[in-house]
Design an enzyme around this catalytic site. Sequence first.
Site, PDB file in Angstrom:
ATOM      1  N   ARG A 225       5.155   1.696  -1.686  1.00  0.00           N
ATOM      2  CA  ARG A 225       5.902   2.697  -2.429  1.00  0.00           C
ATOM      3  C   ARG A 225       7.370   2.305  -2.486  1.00  0.00           C
ATOM      4  O   ARG A 225       7.902   1.718  -1.525  1.00  0.00           O
ATOM      5  CB  ARG A 225       5.784   4.084  -1.762  1.00  0.00           C
ATOM      6  CG  ARG A 225       4.451   4.756  -1.948  1.00  0.00           C
ATOM      7  CD  ARG A 225       4.184   5.148  -3.403  1.00  0.00           C
ATOM      8  NE  ARG A 225       2.888   5.793  -3.573  1.00  0.00           N
ATOM      9  CZ  ARG A 225       1.788   5.180  -3.998  1.00  0.00           C
ATOM     10  NH1 ARG A 225       1.815   3.896  -4.323  1.00  0.00           N
ATOM     11  NH2 ARG A 225       0.660   5.857  -4.142  1.00  0.00           N
ATOM     12  N   HIS A 273       4.133  -1.401 -11.301  1.00  0.00           N
ATOM     13  CA  HIS A 273       3.132  -0.631 -10.533  1.00  0.00           C
ATOM     14  C   HIS A 273       1.711  -0.902 -11.053  1.00  0.00           C
ATOM     15  O   HIS A 273       0.987   0.020 -11.456  1.00  0.00           O
ATOM     16  CB  HIS A 273       3.453   0.872 -10.563  1.00  0.00           C
ATOM     17  CG  HIS A 273       2.816   1.634  -9.428  1.00  0.00           C
ATOM     18  ND1 HIS A 273       3.418   2.690  -8.798  1.00  0.00           N
ATOM     19  CD2 HIS A 273       1.619   1.482  -8.806  1.00  0.00           C
ATOM     20  CE1 HIS A 273       2.616   3.158  -7.844  1.00  0.00           C
ATOM     21  NE2 HIS A 273       1.508   2.424  -7.837  1.00  0.00           N
TER      22      HIS A 273
HETATM   23  P1  NDP Z   1      -4.799   3.317   4.705  1.00  0.00           P
HETATM   24  O1  NDP Z   1      -4.550   4.741   5.021  1.00  0.00           O
HETATM   25  O2  NDP Z   1      -6.192   2.818   4.740  1.00  0.00           O
HETATM   26  O3  NDP Z   1      -3.951   2.390   5.691  1.00  0.00           O
HETATM   27  C1  NDP Z   1      -2.657   2.690   6.097  1.00  0.00           C
HETATM   28  C2  NDP Z   1      -2.246   1.740   7.213  1.00  0.00           C
HETATM   29  O4  NDP Z   1      -0.870   1.959   7.512  1.00  0.00           O
HETATM   30  C3  NDP Z   1      -3.029   1.983   8.520  1.00  0.00           C
HETATM   31  O5  NDP Z   1      -3.308   0.755   9.143  1.00  0.00           O
HETATM   32  C4  NDP Z   1      -2.038   2.783   9.362  1.00  0.00           C
HETATM   33  O6  NDP Z   1      -2.162   2.614  10.764  1.00  0.00           O
HETATM   34  C5  NDP Z   1      -0.726   2.147   8.912  1.00  0.00           C
HETATM   35  N1  NDP Z   1       0.383   3.043   9.220  1.00  0.00           N
HETATM   36  C6  NDP Z   1       0.601   4.317   8.809  1.00  0.00           C
HETATM   37  N2  NDP Z   1       1.735   4.806   9.329  1.00  0.00           N
HETATM   38  C7  NDP Z   1       2.243   3.820  10.106  1.00  0.00           C
HETATM   39  C8  NDP Z   1       3.396   3.714  10.921  1.00  0.00           C
HETATM   40  N3  NDP Z   1       4.253   4.734  11.066  1.00  0.00           N
HETATM   41  N4  NDP Z   1       3.608   2.558  11.580  1.00  0.00           N
HETATM   42  C9  NDP Z   1       2.736   1.527  11.466  1.00  0.00           C
HETATM   43  N5  NDP Z   1       1.621   1.552  10.704  1.00  0.00           N
HETATM   44  C10 NDP Z   1       1.379   2.694  10.033  1.00  0.00           C
HETATM   45  O7  NDP Z   1      -4.133   3.055   3.281  1.00  0.00           O
HETATM   46  P2  NDP Z   1      -4.568   1.987   2.168  1.00  0.00           P
HETATM   47  O8  NDP Z   1      -4.657   0.656   2.804  1.00  0.00           O
HETATM   48  O9  NDP Z   1      -5.740   2.467   1.411  1.00  0.00           O
HETATM   49  O10 NDP Z   1      -3.314   2.066   1.158  1.00  0.00           O
HETATM   50  C11 NDP Z   1      -2.004   1.797   1.583  1.00  0.00           C
HETATM   51  C12 NDP Z   1      -0.987   2.178   0.512  1.00  0.00           C
HETATM   52  O11 NDP Z   1      -1.002   1.249  -0.557  1.00  0.00           O
HETATM   53  C13 NDP Z   1      -1.199   3.502  -0.191  1.00  0.00           C
HETATM   54  O12 NDP Z   1      -0.757   4.591   0.609  1.00  0.00           O
HETATM   55  C14 NDP Z   1      -0.377   3.348  -1.450  1.00  0.00           C
HETATM   56  O13 NDP Z   1       0.941   3.794  -1.207  1.00  0.00           O
HETATM   57  C15 NDP Z   1      -0.361   1.846  -1.677  1.00  0.00           C
HETATM   58  N6  NDP Z   1      -1.084   1.462  -2.910  1.00  0.00           N
HETATM   59  C16 NDP Z   1      -0.385   0.845  -3.920  1.00  0.00           C
HETATM   60  C17 NDP Z   1      -1.023   0.443  -5.069  1.00  0.00           C
HETATM   61  C18 NDP Z   1      -0.292  -0.289  -6.132  1.00  0.00           C
HETATM   62  O14 NDP Z   1      -0.846  -0.535  -7.214  1.00  0.00           O
HETATM   63  N7  NDP Z   1       0.928  -0.697  -5.920  1.00  0.00           N
HETATM   64  C19 NDP Z   1      -2.463   0.685  -5.273  1.00  0.00           C
HETATM   65  C20 NDP Z   1      -3.104   1.309  -4.154  1.00  0.00           C
HETATM   66  C21 NDP Z   1      -2.423   1.686  -3.022  1.00  0.00           C
HETATM   67  P3  NDP Z   1      -3.495   3.080  11.554  1.00  0.00           P
HETATM   68  O15 NDP Z   1      -4.544   2.081  11.120  1.00  0.00           O
HETATM   69  O16 NDP Z   1      -3.133   2.926  12.966  1.00  0.00           O
HETATM   70  O17 NDP Z   1      -3.789   4.468  11.093  1.00  0.00           O
HETATM   71  C1  OXD Z   2      -2.385   4.249  -5.453  1.00  0.00           C
HETATM   72  C2  OXD Z   2      -1.487   3.621  -6.412  1.00  0.00           C
HETATM   73  O1  OXD Z   2      -1.918   4.841  -4.466  1.00  0.00           O
HETATM   74  O2  OXD Z   2      -1.943   3.254  -7.516  1.00  0.00           O
HETATM   75  O3  OXD Z   2      -3.614   4.150  -5.655  1.00  0.00           O
HETATM   76  O4  OXD Z   2      -0.316   3.428  -6.131  1.00  0.00           O
END
Ligand code: NDP
Ligand code: OXD
Length: 310
Positions: A225, A273
């Site tokens: 983000r 994006h």
């Molecule tokens: P998940 O919820 O599966 O994974 C999130 C990860 O971040 C987990 O490993 C979690 O740790 C870790 N995390 C959360 N908070 C912290 C913190 N404070 N410190 C360290 N690690 C942390 O999410 P996804 O993998 O499915 O997606 C991630 C992000 O990707 C989405 O939220 C979105 O913003 C972005 N995205 C962007 C897209 C684009 O086109 N640009 C498309 C799709 C997604 P733990 O495992 O310990 O819970």
């Molecule tokens: C998502 C994105 O969160 O597209 O899926 O950013």
Amino acid sequence: MAIVVIVQHEIFRQKWATALQAQDPGLPVSVYPEVTDSGAVDFALAWRPPQGVFNRFPNLKVIASAGAGVDHILKDPDISPEITITRVVDRQLTHDMTSYLIAQVYGYLRNLPGYHDLQRQEKWQPGKYLMERQARIGIMGMGVLGQDAALKLRQLGFPVKGWSRSPKEVAGIEVLAGEARLKEFLQHTDVLICLLPLTAKTRNILNRQTFQALPGGAFVINVARGEHLVEEDLLAALESGHLAGACLDVFREEPLPQGHPFWRHPNIIITPHVASITSPESVAPQIVANYHRLQRGEPLQNVVSRQAGY
Ligand code: NDP
Ligand code: OXD
């Protein structure tokens, strides 16, 4: 009861409604703002909803994000704590994110964007040529997307480490957990990939201190983000030469405003994006399945923690 689709872009609204109805032709779907009976709506599918919109549905029980992230929903402070929020976990979305990251990592390794520029200047100038083992990848966020990218990059021969909130075992990949190990993680990272959810804890995490902990010449990829990144700190780290470059797919303001210094920066690659776009056809089955679970009183899938914010 009924589903409402609340999606910012008009072309996507109809795509979602069609994909949902293709799953279940009897499904009562309406598309916001054309909702005739808001009292019947108990399930909303939303992407970047207008602030306060959910208050219009007095019997709402579930808000399903149309993407992996839920920050666009949770930023509305008026959503009742009784409402369950779900997100997308989808094989195609995961695959597309990993493909994008592999493409950008190789672009950096072999200076591909640099050769595009040189071509326009009719210059034959062989330059940087790194091999996989020379680029240590560090992935912030080892969730669904982070783990898939980590495993596939490792298969390609990159040394990969991950960083997450809680410790975890991922075959052959060291995952450092918690704030206490962030600096150590960064010190061993040449290509930093941000795949964190946007929460109070992760906002502005790509900042001066983070960049300083990376080795000189590091490259930063932000596909999570825009609010993860402190823009001035990135520009300063590039200006000083400490960072070699950055690839940004997400921005504080989208579309990125005209005249923003990122547009013309020679060491910043911008994509609008599109790292991974949710396919309504691919995701509709899980949304419809959750809708039916709700009607049967069964637990839903892909529920997010309101407390953790992801
Ligand atoms: P998940 O919820 O599966 O994974 C999130 C990860 O971040 C987990 O490993 C979690 O740790 C870790 N995390 C959360 N908070 C912290 C913190 N404070 N410190 C360290 N690690 C942390 O999410 P996804 O993998 O499915 O997606 C991630 C992000 O990707 C989405 O939220 C979105 O913003 C972005 N995205 C962007 C897209 C684009 O086109 N640009 C498309 C799709 C997604 P733990 O495992 O310990 O819970
Ligand atoms: C998502 C994105 O969160 O597209 O899926 O950013």
